[in-house]
Design a protein around this motif. Sequence first.
Motif, short mmCIF file in Angstrom:
data_model
loop_
_atom_site.label_atom_id
_atom_site.label_comp_id
_atom_site.label_asym_id
_atom_site.label_seq_id
_atom_site.Cartn_x
_atom_site.Cartn_y
_atom_site.Cartn_z
N MET A 11 47.04 -77.49 66.78
CA MET A 11 47.43 -78.78 67.33
C MET A 11 48.83 -78.72 67.92
O MET A 11 49.09 -79.30 68.97
N ARG A 14 48.63 -76.67 71.20
CA ARG A 14 47.95 -77.48 72.21
C ARG A 14 48.82 -78.63 72.66
O ARG A 14 48.83 -79.00 73.84
N GLY A 15 49.59 -79.23 71.75
CA GLY A 15 50.51 -80.31 72.11
C GLY A 15 51.61 -79.84 73.04
O GLY A 15 51.95 -80.51 74.01
N TRP A 53 54.21 -88.82 75.55
CA TRP A 53 54.58 -87.67 74.72
C TRP A 53 53.80 -87.65 73.42
O TRP A 53 53.39 -86.61 72.94
N ALA A 56 50.26 -86.60 74.08
CA ALA A 56 50.17 -85.17 74.37
C ALA A 56 50.09 -84.36 73.08
O ALA A 56 49.43 -83.32 73.04
N TRP A 57 50.72 -84.82 72.03
CA TRP A 57 50.67 -84.08 70.76
C TRP A 57 49.29 -84.13 70.12
O TRP A 57 48.91 -83.23 69.39
N ILE A 58 48.56 -85.17 70.39
CA ILE A 58 47.20 -85.23 69.83
C ILE A 58 46.17 -84.87 70.90
O ILE A 58 45.00 -85.22 70.81
N ASN A 64 44.45 -83.88 78.30
CA ASN A 64 45.79 -84.15 78.81
C ASN A 64 45.94 -85.62 79.23
O ASN A 64 45.17 -86.11 80.05
#
Length: 144
Positions: A11, A14-15, A53, A56-58, A64
């Motif tokens: 995660m 990917r974030g 932001w 984007a982390w999840i 995206n």
Amino acid sequence: MNLLYLLLFVMFVRGVAALITTNRFPPKAVVEVTHTRGSIPTFKRLRGRNYTWLRAWIALFTGNPDEVAVVQGMRMLAVPGGAELDFGKGRVPPWSLERMGQTFTEMKEMSPQMANFKLIWGDQLENQNVPGLSIRLKKSSSDD
């Protein structure tokens, strides 16, 4: 426990990748809104508090998250070189594009499958229902 650590690491990676590849508006990007001809325009910042932001982390689960701004009821997505109008749910805004000389309704009639329309910096839109109401997409408020 190692599986949990692996998931958190994936995660995180990917974030970071999503933060790099997510489309965002430039820091000083604005929409200039003029209510009547000759009036003082107001500016609405496009880069805002829509938690891009955080989304984007999840992104491992959601994809995206391009930055989104809503101006005069129109949903604008950030794309390189400008913004993209989203005609979601078949609603076409009653605006005309000065660059093309057509309304979005006419464009939609010519191309029924069109779901999005790309605007470039400097494009001006005029409302067909409210005379004098216009918006202009700008990279910064000091652009002419």
